[in-house]
Design a protein around this motif. Structure first.
Motif, mmCIF file in Angstrom:
data_model
loop_
_atom_site.group_PDB
_atom_site.id
_atom_site.type_symbol
_atom_site.label_atom_id
_atom_site.label_comp_id
_atom_site.label_asym_id
_atom_site.label_seq_id
_atom_site.Cartn_x
_atom_site.Cartn_y
_atom_site.Cartn_z
ATOM 1 N N UNK A 121 0.824 -1.206 0.000
ATOM 2 C CA UNK A 121 0.000 0.000 0.000
ATOM 3 C C UNK A 121 0.858 1.256 0.000
ATOM 4 N N UNK A 122 1.948 1.243 0.768
ATOM 5 C CA UNK A 122 2.868 2.378 0.750
ATOM 6 C C UNK A 122 3.509 2.546 -0.633
ATOM 7 N N UNK A 123 3.839 1.451 -1.298
ATOM 8 C CA UNK A 123 4.393 1.540 -2.654
ATOM 9 C C UNK A 123 3.383 2.201 -3.584
ATOM 10 N N UNK A 124 2.099 1.848 -3.424
ATOM 11 C CA UNK A 124 1.072 2.492 -4.240
ATOM 12 C C UNK A 124 1.042 3.999 -4.049
ATOM 13 N N UNK A 125 1.225 4.460 -2.816
ATOM 14 C CA UNK A 125 1.248 5.903 -2.549
ATOM 15 C C UNK A 125 2.522 6.551 -3.078
ATOM 16 N N UNK A 126 3.644 5.893 -2.910
ATOM 17 C CA UNK A 126 4.916 6.444 -3.407
ATOM 18 C C UNK A 126 4.867 6.588 -4.929
ATOM 19 N N UNK A 127 4.282 5.608 -5.613
ATOM 20 C CA UNK A 127 4.181 5.678 -7.069
ATOM 21 C C UNK A 127 3.332 6.864 -7.514
ATOM 22 N N UNK A 128 2.342 7.221 -6.711
ATOM 23 C CA UNK A 128 1.480 8.347 -7.071
ATOM 24 C C UNK A 128 2.075 9.705 -6.688
ATOM 25 N N UNK A 129 2.622 9.793 -5.486
ATOM 26 C CA UNK A 129 2.968 11.102 -4.933
ATOM 27 C C UNK A 129 4.462 11.343 -4.758
ATOM 28 N N UNK A 130 5.262 10.332 -4.965
ATOM 29 C CA UNK A 130 6.697 10.525 -4.980
ATOM 30 C C UNK A 130 7.391 10.332 -3.644
ATOM 31 N N UNK A 131 8.703 10.106 -3.684
ATOM 32 C CA UNK A 131 9.461 9.850 -2.454
ATOM 33 C C UNK A 131 9.560 11.052 -1.529
ATOM 34 N N UNK A 132 9.594 12.266 -2.082
ATOM 35 C CA UNK A 132 9.678 13.453 -1.227
ATOM 36 C C UNK A 132 8.463 13.590 -0.337
ATOM 37 N N UNK A 133 7.295 13.362 -0.931
ATOM 38 C CA UNK A 133 6.062 13.405 -0.144
ATOM 39 C C UNK A 133 6.086 12.336 0.934
ATOM 40 N N UNK A 134 6.495 11.123 0.566
ATOM 41 C CA UNK A 134 6.511 10.026 1.528
ATOM 42 C C UNK A 134 7.414 10.354 2.713
ATOM 43 N N UNK A 135 8.569 10.969 2.457
ATOM 44 C CA UNK A 135 9.549 11.259 3.506
ATOM 45 C C UNK A 135 9.196 12.489 4.332
ATOM 46 N N UNK A 136 8.113 13.160 4.003
ATOM 47 C CA UNK A 136 7.794 14.416 4.688
ATOM 48 C C UNK A 136 7.304 14.213 6.118
ATOM 49 N N UNK A 137 7.019 12.975 6.506
ATOM 50 C CA UNK A 137 6.666 12.680 7.897
ATOM 51 C C UNK A 137 7.476 11.469 8.351
ATOM 52 N N UNK A 138 7.615 11.344 9.658
ATOM 53 C CA UNK A 138 8.250 10.162 10.210
ATOM 54 C C UNK A 138 9.724 10.327 10.510
#
Length: 426
Positions: free
Chosen positions: A200-217
């Motif tokens: 599921x996280x891969x699905x989000x990364x494919x849509x919104x990119x690694x920068x967005x994914x890394x913006x929290x956590x």
């Protein structure tokens, strides 16, 4: 190919559970229409930049796991088995956001040029996923046919080699692995097995990119994670939190429990470890933070032990369950785990003297690292953590008392002595 953002990026939280419902229409309203497609190198690059680690318990870098799959006719498996009694997060994800899982599964299958694609699921999750697959077929979203394989409700059924064995038509039991699954898995083909939350996280990364994914956590292992809270909390529930969240915050905000009323926390489930209350301040829900404490978030399990509960009794109950769930394919499982279960039971409900403690530590050493699979290792880890976290309780048990009696006025030694009938889920 660059990521295609068809809708505004979701806010920081929730992410995985951001859609208003499990249907395809709600999913696309929140996350956009058809998924962008990436080749092998591009998808691995995106996931590597995102810093995604596996959410199934091991925490292995996901990009490296995908990159290890090379060869002819690869197989991709989404692992939704959740035999761990304290975990509910995969079931929640599959029923509330099945299309995110299927987005990630499709992205990986396309990137690897998969020949076969499987969903390995417990029976209670099958209906929701079948409905989602039917919606996607109608919308012609997926290029790969997906086969659902039932996952038995047993503790070891989700272990990677057990998953492969079950898909091949055998029992869902671990096997000796001389060659990694990425090289020779299902019927000898290179096989990728990923937890459904990871996909599921891969699905989000494919849509919104690694920068967005890394913006929290936590910067070392970014993003969000699903956490199952249970035990001495207001109610058992699954919450989505940023990685690196303070453990006291997860307990108080997510579980509605004052950390000052906590005796200990079991992290990572039945194969995890106990953290005593004194270690909670300053502990964060990340491998980096918990490693010096001998703990790990595992598959996002936080089980809270209240101040009025006996940690040794809880541990004995768990070890009795784990002994019953072993594959019994090697000496540590056939002989070591029953011995550990008897010793833990005696420590909690019977004698607690120096010879018992010495024998318990000796047996843990004999079991650890010698099994055909990791089930004995996880059990040994739990017992070792209990001996450390509940050292004060052991001293009380030597005197036929328990620290929990200071709060409850009851004596845990009055409970039934038969290990086979004494186990209760926690």
């Amino acid at each position: 190919m660059t990521t295609a953002q068809r809708t505004p990026e979701p806010q920081a939280l929730p992410r995985l559970l951001a859609a208003q419902g499990p249907g395809l229409a709600e999913h696309q309203r929140r996350f956009g229409g058809a998924m962008p497609r990436f080749g092998r190198r591009d998808l691995i690059g995106l996931v590597e930049k995102a810093g995604l680690t596996g959410r199934g318990g091991g925490g292995f870098p996901t990009a490296r796991k995908i990159a290890a799959v090379t060869g002819h006719k690869p197989v991709v498996v989404a692992n939704g088995a959740e035999g761990e009694p304290l975990s509910s997060k995969d079931a929640v994800l599959l029923t509330r956001a099945p299309h995110l899982v299927l987005d990630g599964l499709g992205a990986v299958a396309h990137a690897l040029g998969a020949d076969k694609v499987y969903l390995y699921l417990p029976s209670h999750a099958v209906a929701a996923v079948r409905h989602a697959l039917a919606e996607r077929r109608t919308a012609r979203l997926d290029r790969h046919a997906v086969t659902i394989v039932d996952a038995p409700d047993t503790f070891v059924a989700g272990e990677e080699s057990a998953v492969v064995r079950r898909i091949e038509g055998g029992p869902a039991l671990p096997r000796d692995r001389r060659v990694i699954t990425a090289v020779a898995g299902v019927r000898g083909r290179p096989t990728l097995v990923n937890n459904v939350e990871t996909l599921a996280h891969i699905g989000l990364i494919a849509r919104f990119g690694p920068g967005w994914f890394r913006s929290v956590g936590d910067p070392a292992e970014p993003g969000t994670m699903l956490v199952t809270l249970s035990g001495a909390v207001t109610s058992r529930r699954v919450v989505e939190v940023p990685t690196g969240e303070p453990l006291t915050s997860v307990i108080s905000r997510g579980g509605g429990t004052d950390p000052h009323t906590v005796r200990a926390v079991l992290l990572g489930g039945y194969h995890g470890g106990w953290l005593p209350a004194r270690a909670l301040d300053g502990a964060h829900l990340s491998r980096t933070s918990l490693a010096p404490l001998g703990a790990s978030p595992g598959a996002g399990i936080v089980h809270v032990l209240g101040r009025t509960e006996c940690g040794l009794a809880h541990t004995a109950n768990i070890v009795g369950y784990l002994e019953s769930q072993g594959a019994r394919q090697c000496g540590p499982c056939r002989n070591g785990l029953p011995r550990l279960a008897r010793l833990c039971h005696d420590l909690a409900y019977g004698r607690a003297d120096d010879s018992l403690i010495a024998e318990l530590r000796r047996t843990v050493g004999l079991v650890d690292g010698r099994g055909s699979c990791r089930h004995p290792d996880g059990t040994a880890r739990l017992v070792r953590s209990a001996l450390d976290a509940f050292a004060a309780d052991i001293e009380h048990h030597r005197l036929r008392r328990c620290d929990a009696t200071l709060e409850t006025g009851s004596d845990p030694h009055d409970r039934p002595r038969d290990r086979r009938t004494n186990w209760v889920p926690i």
